[in-house]
Design a protein around this motif. Structure first.
Motif, PDB file in Angstrom:
ATOM      1  N   GLY A   1       0.830  -1.198   0.000  1.00 36.45           N
ATOM      2  CA  GLY A   1       0.000   0.000   0.000  1.00 36.45           C
ATOM      3  C   GLY A   1       0.863   1.245   0.000  1.00 36.45           C
ATOM      4  N   LEU A   2       0.262   2.378   0.340  1.00 41.39           N
ATOM      5  CA  LEU A   2       1.003   3.635   0.351  1.00 41.39           C
ATOM      6  C   LEU A   2       2.137   3.646   1.378  1.00 41.39           C
ATOM      7  CD1 LEU A   2      -1.714   6.392  -0.200  1.00 41.39           C
ATOM      8  CD2 LEU A   2      -0.067   5.479  -1.827  1.00 41.39           C
ATOM      9  N   PRO A   3       1.946   3.121   2.610  1.00 45.35           N
ATOM     10  CA  PRO A   3       3.086   3.079   3.540  1.00 45.35           C
ATOM     11  C   PRO A   3       4.274   2.308   2.971  1.00 45.35           C
ATOM     12  CG  PRO A   3       1.048   2.700   4.723  1.00 45.35           C
ATOM     13  CD  PRO A   3       0.693   2.673   3.276  1.00 45.35           C
ATOM     14  N   ALA A   4       4.007   1.184   2.313  1.00 40.98           N
ATOM     15  CA  ALA A   4       5.093   0.409   1.712  1.00 40.98           C
ATOM     16  C   ALA A   4       5.748   1.184   0.577  1.00 40.98           C
ATOM     17  CB  ALA A   4       4.550  -0.926   1.196  1.00 40.98           C
ATOM     18  N   THR A   5       4.938   1.906  -0.177  1.00 36.04           N
ATOM     19  CA  THR A   5       5.492   2.729  -1.261  1.00 36.04           C
ATOM     20  C   THR A   5       6.410   3.804  -0.705  1.00 36.04           C
ATOM     21  OG1 THR A   5       3.509   2.355  -2.611  1.00 36.04           O
ATOM     22  CG2 THR A   5       4.900   4.237  -3.189  1.00 36.04           C
ATOM     23  N   ILE A   6       5.986   4.470   0.360  1.00 34.02           N
ATOM     24  CA  ILE A   6       6.797   5.525   0.971  1.00 34.02           C
ATOM     25  C   ILE A   6       8.093   4.960   1.534  1.00 34.02           C
ATOM     26  CG2 ILE A   6       6.862   7.204   2.852  1.00 34.02           C
ATOM     27  CD1 ILE A   6       3.837   7.613   2.409  1.00 34.02           C
ATOM     28  N   ILE A   7       8.017   3.821   2.202  1.00 36.52           N
ATOM     29  CA  ILE A   7       9.222   3.198   2.773  1.00 36.52           C
ATOM     30  C   ILE A   7      10.211   2.835   1.668  1.00 36.52           C
ATOM     31  CG2 ILE A   7      10.069   1.152   3.977  1.00 36.52           C
ATOM     32  CD1 ILE A   7       7.469   1.197   5.617  1.00 36.52           C
ATOM     33  N   THR A   8       9.714   2.210   0.610  1.00 32.39           N
ATOM     34  CA  THR A   8      10.594   1.767  -0.469  1.00 32.39           C
ATOM     35  C   THR A   8      11.217   2.944  -1.202  1.00 32.39           C
ATOM     36  OG1 THR A   8       9.195  -0.197  -0.748  1.00 32.39           O
ATOM     37  CG2 THR A   8      10.735   0.315  -2.520  1.00 32.39           C
ATOM     38  N   LEU A   9      10.419   3.945  -1.524  1.00 28.90           N
ATOM     39  CA  LEU A   9      10.958   5.114  -2.219  1.00 28.90           C
ATOM     40  C   LEU A   9      11.948   5.873  -1.338  1.00 28.90           C
ATOM     41  CD1 LEU A   9       7.794   6.530  -4.051  1.00 28.90           C
ATOM     42  CD2 LEU A   9       9.713   5.291  -5.055  1.00 28.90           C
ATOM     43  N   SER A  10      11.684   5.935  -0.038  1.00 36.12           N
ATOM     44  CA  SER A  10      12.623   6.605   0.867  1.00 36.12           C
ATOM     45  C   SER A  10      13.972   5.905   0.857  1.00 36.12           C
ATOM     46  CB  SER A  10      12.050   6.631   2.291  1.00 36.12           C
ATOM     47  OG  SER A  10      10.830   7.346   2.338  1.00 36.12           O
ATOM     48  N   TYR A  11      13.946   4.588   0.829  1.00 37.16           N
ATOM     49  CA  TYR A  11      15.207   3.842   0.759  1.00 37.16           C
ATOM     50  C   TYR A  11      15.914   4.067  -0.580  1.00 37.16           C
ATOM     51  CZ  TYR A  11      18.303  -0.102  -0.048  1.00 37.16           C
ATOM     52  OH  TYR A  11      19.383  -0.875  -0.391  1.00 37.16           O
ATOM     53  N   LEU A  12      15.155   4.060  -1.658  1.00 35.25           N
ATOM     54  CA  LEU A  12      15.757   4.180  -2.987  1.00 35.25           C
ATOM     55  C   LEU A  12      16.443   5.532  -3.191  1.00 35.25           C
ATOM     56  CD1 LEU A  12      12.945   2.551  -5.173  1.00 35.25           C
ATOM     57  CD2 LEU A  12      15.186   1.582  -4.655  1.00 35.25           C
ATOM     58  N   TRP A  13      15.832   6.611  -2.692  1.00 36.54           N
ATOM     59  CA  TRP A  13      16.350   7.953  -2.984  1.00 36.54           C
ATOM     60  C   TRP A  13      17.207   8.527  -1.865  1.00 36.54           C
ATOM     61  CZ3 TRP A  13      15.294   6.506  -7.301  1.00 36.54           C
ATOM     62  CH2 TRP A  13      14.032   6.325  -7.842  1.00 36.54           C
ATOM     63  N   LEU A  14      17.376   7.803  -0.760  1.00 36.24           N
ATOM     64  CA  LEU A  14      18.155   8.333   0.362  1.00 36.24           C
ATOM     65  C   LEU A  14      19.585   8.718  -0.022  1.00 36.24           C
ATOM     66  CD1 LEU A  14      18.298   9.036   3.343  1.00 36.24           C
ATOM     67  CD2 LEU A  14      18.860   6.641   3.835  1.00 36.24           C
ATOM     68  N   PRO A  15      20.326   7.929  -0.806  1.00 37.34           N
ATOM     69  CA  PRO A  15      21.686   8.354  -1.173  1.00 37.34           C
ATOM     70  C   PRO A  15      21.724   9.680  -1.925  1.00 37.34           C
ATOM     71  CG  PRO A  15      21.393   6.021  -1.636  1.00 37.34           C
ATOM     72  CD  PRO A  15      20.046   6.558  -1.286  1.00 37.34           C
ATOM     73  N   TYR A  16      20.688   9.953  -2.732  1.00 34.54           N
ATOM     74  CA  TYR A  16      20.651  11.202  -3.485  1.00 34.54           C
ATOM     75  C   TYR A  16      20.449  12.414  -2.576  1.00 34.54           C
ATOM     76  CZ  TYR A  16      20.035   8.132  -7.517  1.00 34.54           C
ATOM     77  OH  TYR A  16      20.196   7.161  -8.475  1.00 34.54           O
ATOM     78  N   VAL A  17      19.943  12.195  -1.377  1.00 36.12           N
ATOM     79  CA  VAL A  17      19.757  13.283  -0.417  1.00 36.12           C
ATOM     80  C   VAL A  17      20.983  13.414   0.491  1.00 36.12           C
ATOM     81  CG1 VAL A  17      18.249  14.206   1.387  1.00 36.12           C
ATOM     82  CG2 VAL A  17      17.266  12.892  -0.489  1.00 36.12           C
ATOM     83  N   ILE A  18      21.586  12.294   0.841  1.00 37.55           N
ATOM     84  CA  ILE A  18      22.746  12.333   1.732  1.00 37.55           C
ATOM     85  C   ILE A  18      23.918  13.064   1.078  1.00 37.55           C
ATOM     86  CG2 ILE A  18      24.512  10.915   2.857  1.00 37.55           C
ATOM     87  CD1 ILE A  18      22.417   8.813   3.376  1.00 37.55           C
ATOM     88  N   LEU A  19      24.205  12.754  -0.169  1.00 40.79           N
ATOM     89  CA  LEU A  19      25.416  13.280  -0.813  1.00 40.79           C
ATOM     90  C   LEU A  19      25.424  14.807  -0.940  1.00 40.79           C
ATOM     91  CD1 LEU A  19      26.021  10.520  -3.506  1.00 40.79           C
ATOM     92  CD2 LEU A  19      27.196  10.846  -1.338  1.00 40.79           C
ATOM     93  N   PRO A  20      24.343  15.469  -1.397  1.00 45.52           N
ATOM     94  CA  PRO A  20      24.391  16.943  -1.430  1.00 45.52           C
ATOM     95  C   PRO A  20      24.544  17.566  -0.052  1.00 45.52           C
ATOM     96  CG  PRO A  20      22.611  16.122  -2.817  1.00 45.52           C
ATOM     97  CD  PRO A  20      23.099  14.960  -2.019  1.00 45.52           C
ATOM     98  N   ILE A  21      23.856  16.997   0.958  1.00 46.61           N
ATOM     99  CA  ILE A  21      23.976  17.546   2.309  1.00 46.61           C
ATOM    100  C   ILE A  21      25.386  17.326   2.846  1.00 46.61           C
ATOM    101  CG2 ILE A  21      23.099  17.394   4.665  1.00 46.61           C
ATOM    102  CD1 ILE A  21      20.397  16.608   3.544  1.00 46.61           C
ATOM    103  N   TYR A  22      25.954  16.167   2.576  1.00 47.22           N
ATOM    104  CA  TYR A  22      27.331  15.898   2.986  1.00 47.22           C
ATOM    105  C   TYR A  22      28.297  16.882   2.335  1.00 47.22           C
ATOM    106  CZ  TYR A  22      31.877  13.551   2.789  1.00 47.22           C
ATOM    107  OH  TYR A  22      33.218  13.268   2.834  1.00 47.22           O
ATOM    108  N   ALA A  23      28.112  17.148   1.057  1.00 47.91           N
ATOM    109  CA  ALA A  23      28.965  18.113   0.360  1.00 47.91           C
ATOM    110  C   ALA A  23      28.798  19.514   0.947  1.00 47.91           C
ATOM    111  CB  ALA A  23      28.645  18.119  -1.137  1.00 47.91           C
ATOM    112  N   GLY A  24      27.563  19.887   1.307  1.00 45.66           N
ATOM    113  CA  GLY A  24      27.334  21.193   1.912  1.00 45.66           C
ATOM    114  C   GLY A  24      27.971  21.315   3.281  1.00 45.66           C
ATOM    115  N   LEU A  25      27.907  20.247   4.087  1.00 43.81           N
ATOM    116  CA  LEU A  25      28.514  20.273   5.411  1.00 43.81           C
ATOM    117  C   LEU A  25      30.036  20.315   5.339  1.00 43.81           C
ATOM    118  CD1 LEU A  25      26.198  17.744   7.268  1.00 43.81           C
ATOM    119  CD2 LEU A  25      26.592  20.118   7.933  1.00 43.81           C
ATOM    120  N   GLU A  26      30.591  19.685   4.321  1.00 42.20           N
ATOM    121  CA  GLU A  26      32.049  19.728   4.182  1.00 42.20           C
ATOM    122  C   GLU A  26      32.545  21.139   3.946  1.00 42.20           C
ATOM    123  OE1 GLU A  26      33.411  16.903   1.227  1.00 42.20           O
ATOM    124  OE2 GLU A  26      34.508  15.881   2.822  1.00 42.20           O
TER     125      GLU A  26
END
Length: 300
Positions: free
Chosen positions: A170-195
């Motif tokens: 259902g929608l909760p499973a969709t949100i969980i799966t998409l959050s896992y799939l796109w998490l690296p794309y969010v971590i890397l820009p924030i990591y670059a900004g913090l550096e």
């Protein structure tokens, strides 16, 4: 002197003349270097978007099933006023916002630890660990989460002793799966900004009596806000256009990508599919227009 050497002289002189011309004309050299990728960008992206926009104003003959190239606003009106499309649009935007919020909440502490706490060697290891999921197939990861979230999956087995149950499909499973799939794309820009945030600023805040939370809120957060917004662009836009994950773990719920796929395939109504596809395009372009002055686009 052989004839071959005589023929090679004009070739070498022409090559030297061309090299000298490019050396003295840097703009021409740059134009030649960018010609191929710019041509590819114009043909594949801009022309494709233009054709998509044009197709949305066509129609399909109800008797023959052929596309009629006469201008009409019927598809646009149907998409804007139809209750089905309004409901699916709200559902899609809601899922994209939820995925973006979850990814930002998870990415901030991970990126902060990578940039400001971990040693240089550990930083390299953590960057590799963040990038590793991107090397796996999209379908493999989506089906892996389908297995985890199923009623007989590992999550059900872990929650059973505590009386819990898996959310299932259902929608909760969709949100969980998409959050896992796109998490690296969010971590890397924030990591670059913090550096790019100098450690001296954090030390100065501590010397002036600033507590950890105050330093993060008043010093670090304003500096990395463009990087955070840059990460949200990835997660938000990728979630808006996704339809495969919804088919795998979403159950009967539909998103805009599923409606586009259905009208292109089963319904064979390309004009209506193009009109539906304009919705996420308009939404993401509107989002980019709002954040363009924050400097987020410079962090992409």
């Amino acid at each position: 002197m052989t004839s071959a050497s005589v023929e090679s002289r004009p070739r070498r002189s022409a090559a030297r003349a061309g090299s000298a011309f490019l050396t003295t004309h840097p703009r021409t050299r740059l134009a030649l270097l960018l010609a191929a990728p710019l041509f590819w960008l114009v043909v594949v992206y801009i022309v494709a978007l233009a054709l998509l926009l044009v197709t949305a104003f066509w129609s399909v003959d109800s008797f023959t099933g052929e596309i009629t190239t006469e201008f009409t606003l019927d598809n646009i009106i149907e998409v804007v006023t139809g209750s089905l499309y309004q409901t699916v649009t709200l559902r899609t935007v809601g899922v994209a916002l939820a995925v973006t919020l979850i990814d930002v909440v998870l990415a901030l502490p991970i990126a902060f630890f990578m940039a400001k706490v971990a040693s240089p060697r550990m930083q390299r290891v953590l960057v590799i660990l963040v990038l590793t999921p991107l090397w796996a197939s999209y379908l493999v990861k989506a089906y892996a989460w389908r297995s985890v979230l199923s009623q007989d999956g590992i999550l059900e087995w872990l929650l059973a002793p505590f009386g819990g149950h898996t959310p299932g499909y259902g929608l909760p499973a969709t949100i969980i799966t998409l959050s896992y799939l796109w998490l690296p794309y969010v971590i890397l820009p924030i990591y670059a900004g913090l550096e790019r945030v100098p450690d001296s600023l954090l030390e100065a805040s501590g010397d002036l009596g600033g507590k950890s939370w105050s330093t993060l809120r008043l010093v670090v957060f304003p500096l990395i806000l463009p990087a955070i917004i840059a990460g949200t662009i990835f997660s938000f836009s990728l979630s808006l256009g996704d339809y495969i994950t919804v088919n795998i773990v979403g159950g009967a719920n539909q998103m805009l990508g599923n409606l586009v796929y259905t009208n292109v395939g089963a319904a064979n109504n390309l004009p209506l599919a193009s009109a539906i596809a304009l919705i996420p395009i308009v939404i993401i372009f509107g989002y980019l227009f709002l954040v363009r002055r924050t400097g987020a686009l410079d962090n992409l």
